[in-house]
Design a protein around this motif. Sequence first.
Motif, mmCIF file in Angstrom:
data_model
loop_
_atom_site.group_PDB
_atom_site.id
_atom_site.type_symbol
_atom_site.label_atom_id
_atom_site.label_comp_id
_atom_site.label_asym_id
_atom_site.label_seq_id
_atom_site.Cartn_x
_atom_site.Cartn_y
_atom_site.Cartn_z
ATOM 1 N N PHE A 124 0.904 -1.274 0.151
ATOM 2 C CA PHE A 124 -0.034 -0.114 -0.034
ATOM 3 C C PHE A 124 1.020 1.380 -0.032
ATOM 4 C CE2 PHE A 124 -2.101 3.438 2.272
ATOM 5 C CZ PHE A 124 -3.324 3.619 1.711
ATOM 6 N N THR A 125 1.788 1.462 0.790
ATOM 7 C CA THR A 125 2.645 2.682 1.110
ATOM 8 C C THR A 125 3.743 2.816 0.035
ATOM 9 O OG1 THR A 125 2.491 2.135 3.443
ATOM 10 C CG2 THR A 125 4.050 3.647 2.849
ATOM 11 N N VAL A 126 4.233 1.805 -0.640
ATOM 12 C CA VAL A 126 5.390 1.852 -1.622
ATOM 13 C C VAL A 126 5.259 1.462 -3.020
ATOM 14 C CG1 VAL A 126 7.868 1.319 -2.200
ATOM 15 C CG2 VAL A 126 7.117 1.494 0.193
ATOM 16 N N TYR A 127 4.632 0.335 -3.220
ATOM 17 C CA TYR A 127 4.344 -0.328 -4.353
ATOM 18 C C TYR A 127 2.886 0.425 -5.312
ATOM 19 C CZ TYR A 127 2.537 -2.870 -8.549
ATOM 20 O OH TYR A 127 1.938 -3.232 -9.663
ATOM 21 N N ALA A 128 2.219 0.534 -4.364
ATOM 22 C CA ALA A 128 0.728 1.238 -4.836
ATOM 23 C C ALA A 128 0.946 2.585 -5.285
ATOM 24 C CB ALA A 128 -0.394 1.023 -4.060
ATOM 25 N N LEU A 129 1.718 3.237 -4.499
ATOM 26 C CA LEU A 129 1.987 4.565 -4.726
ATOM 27 C C LEU A 129 3.016 5.029 -5.948
ATOM 28 C CD1 LEU A 129 2.350 7.713 -3.882
ATOM 29 C CD2 LEU A 129 3.899 7.187 -2.414
ATOM 30 N N SER A 130 4.192 3.840 -6.088
ATOM 31 C CA SER A 130 4.674 3.835 -7.481
ATOM 32 C C SER A 130 3.996 3.604 -8.609
ATOM 33 C CB SER A 130 5.920 3.246 -7.236
ATOM 34 O OG SER A 130 6.897 3.150 -8.226
ATOM 35 N N TYR A 131 3.189 2.469 -8.537
ATOM 36 C CA TYR A 131 2.326 1.948 -9.484
ATOM 37 C C TYR A 131 1.495 3.214 -9.976
ATOM 38 C CZ TYR A 131 -1.132 -0.591 -11.743
ATOM 39 O OH TYR A 131 -2.345 -0.946 -12.893
ATOM 40 N N ASP A 169 6.073 -3.925 -18.750
ATOM 41 C CA ASP A 169 5.609 -2.409 -18.645
ATOM 42 C C ASP A 169 4.955 -2.084 -17.257
ATOM 43 O OD1 ASP A 169 3.203 -3.851 -18.628
ATOM 44 O OD2 ASP A 169 2.433 -3.177 -20.476
ATOM 45 N N GLY A 170 4.913 -2.723 -16.371
ATOM 46 C CA GLY A 170 4.557 -2.554 -15.212
ATOM 47 C C GLY A 170 3.007 -2.281 -14.908
ATOM 48 N N THR A 171 2.181 -3.022 -16.016
ATOM 49 C CA THR A 171 0.726 -2.500 -15.813
ATOM 50 C C THR A 171 -0.224 -3.684 -15.354
ATOM 51 O OG1 THR A 171 0.305 -3.389 -18.161
ATOM 52 C CG2 THR A 171 0.989 -0.855 -17.725
ATOM 53 N N ASN A 172 0.693 -4.968 -15.141
ATOM 54 C CA ASN A 172 -0.216 -6.090 -14.717
ATOM 55 C C ASN A 172 -0.165 -6.262 -13.064
ATOM 56 O OD1 ASN A 172 -1.746 -8.491 -14.615
ATOM 57 N ND2 ASN A 172 0.225 -9.915 -15.466
ATOM 58 N N TRP A 173 -1.310 -5.635 -12.538
ATOM 59 C CA TRP A 173 -1.323 -5.336 -11.290
ATOM 60 C C TRP A 173 -2.067 -6.862 -10.540
ATOM 61 C CZ3 TRP A 173 -6.313 -6.458 -9.091
ATOM 62 C CH2 TRP A 173 -7.336 -6.057 -10.057
ATOM 63 N N LEU A 174 -2.409 -7.700 -11.219
ATOM 64 C CA LEU A 174 -3.217 -8.811 -10.795
ATOM 65 C C LEU A 174 -2.323 -9.873 -9.838
ATOM 66 C CD1 LEU A 174 -6.005 -10.404 -10.474
ATOM 67 C CD2 LEU A 174 -5.781 -11.429 -12.459
#
Length: 451
Positions: A264-271, A401-406
């Motif tokens: 939540f704090t790092v990955y989701a912010l960066s994503y 491309d960093g778009t596959n969040w599943l």
Amino acid sequence: MSTEPPASPTDSPTAPGKPRQAAVAAWIGSALEYYDFFIYGTAAALVFSKVFFPDSDPATGTLLAVATFGVGYAARPVGAFILGHVGDRFGRKKVLVFTLLLMGVATFLVGCLPTYDQVGVLAPVLLVALRLLQGLSAAGEQAGANSMTLEHAPPHRRAYYTSFTLSGTQAGQILATAAFLPVAAMPEDALLSWGWRVPFWASALVVVVGYVIRRRLAETPVFERQVATDAVARMPVVDLFRDHWRDVLRVVLAAVIASVSTIFTVYALSYGVNTVGLERTPMLWVGVLANVVALAALPLWATLSDRIGRKPIFIAGSLGSAALMFAYLGAISAGNYPMIFLVGIVMFGVVYSATNGIWPSFYGEMFTARVRLSGMAIGTQLGFAIAGFSPTIAAALDGEDGTNWLPVAILVAALCLVNVLAVASARETYRVPTEKLGTRPEPASSSPVTA
């Protein structure tokens, strides 16, 4: 679990503690300490890829920057062995003063580092070294503060008072995110040249205020009684792994729930900012508001667990966090700001707080006073080390491309399931007297046989 050494006098009930003073000191100290720890995570998500890894392509630079965040978690198990021994051998207070000083100095120095453009590869090397010192400090912070409050608290309110440590941690995260709100709104040139340094320099104030507060802390009655009766463990870690290895393993597996926080704090912010292209400021506000809600939710969940037990609330929080992570990352992917705020606040502020409000008491209650700080520190920090690298693993799972969040949401769900299994196997402790914590329950006496 083991039995306490000698019966009387070491098995006699402890003298009344000072739970309010201990809880306030733990809250303030944790808030100051984790302000330092979390500003690094925010900077890693927003700035460090451009300041310390500019020669990499954007995706690789982000991966390297987020990996330095995880390095702090890798150092924490080492710090846990060292500081756990100090806390159980020489007292909780000494650990709390040392951790605050180390964290404050290391964080201030991050703000003074030269950039990659100025000194080349030496810049990220120094960054990693200071992050390691942050990790060593954090290893003893929560375990020391939790042990302090738990051992001061009355038996029927242990979860409530120990939850203040995590409330302080959430407050530190609020302060860290809020400190970056005006910084993130700066023009790009100012942000990358000097703006990002300001929240780190503010740690000078953290060191002074925190030192004054923690120098005034009273040692716990439990530890003082052990000193008076010569019951202090000479080698706490040896006793811990001889008598409590199963509980250490439970804590390790349960502590991976912290992956919800790091994602939540790092990955989701960066994503959201670097991949989806969302604005930095609203994404930072999600974290601020979620943590504000958590400040109210944590003591409420803890109070409920003092009445109905630790395990049901803990497990419900883990399962709920796993489900809501899918909704949160999906909302970010769609760029739906109302859903991002709603799901983010409910997941992190309310549901995840069910686990955060319980673990400070639940983990500590698995161990006897002789090894409590070591058991909590080592168990949590090994689990947190896994959680600390979750953003790095997530960045590797989400595709070129960093778009596959599943796959990232599935990773979090799998770690939450591990947590649930570990908690389900533990003993319920909310009704166990403080002096009996960590001991084997006495077998029920059989009815006397009459002739």
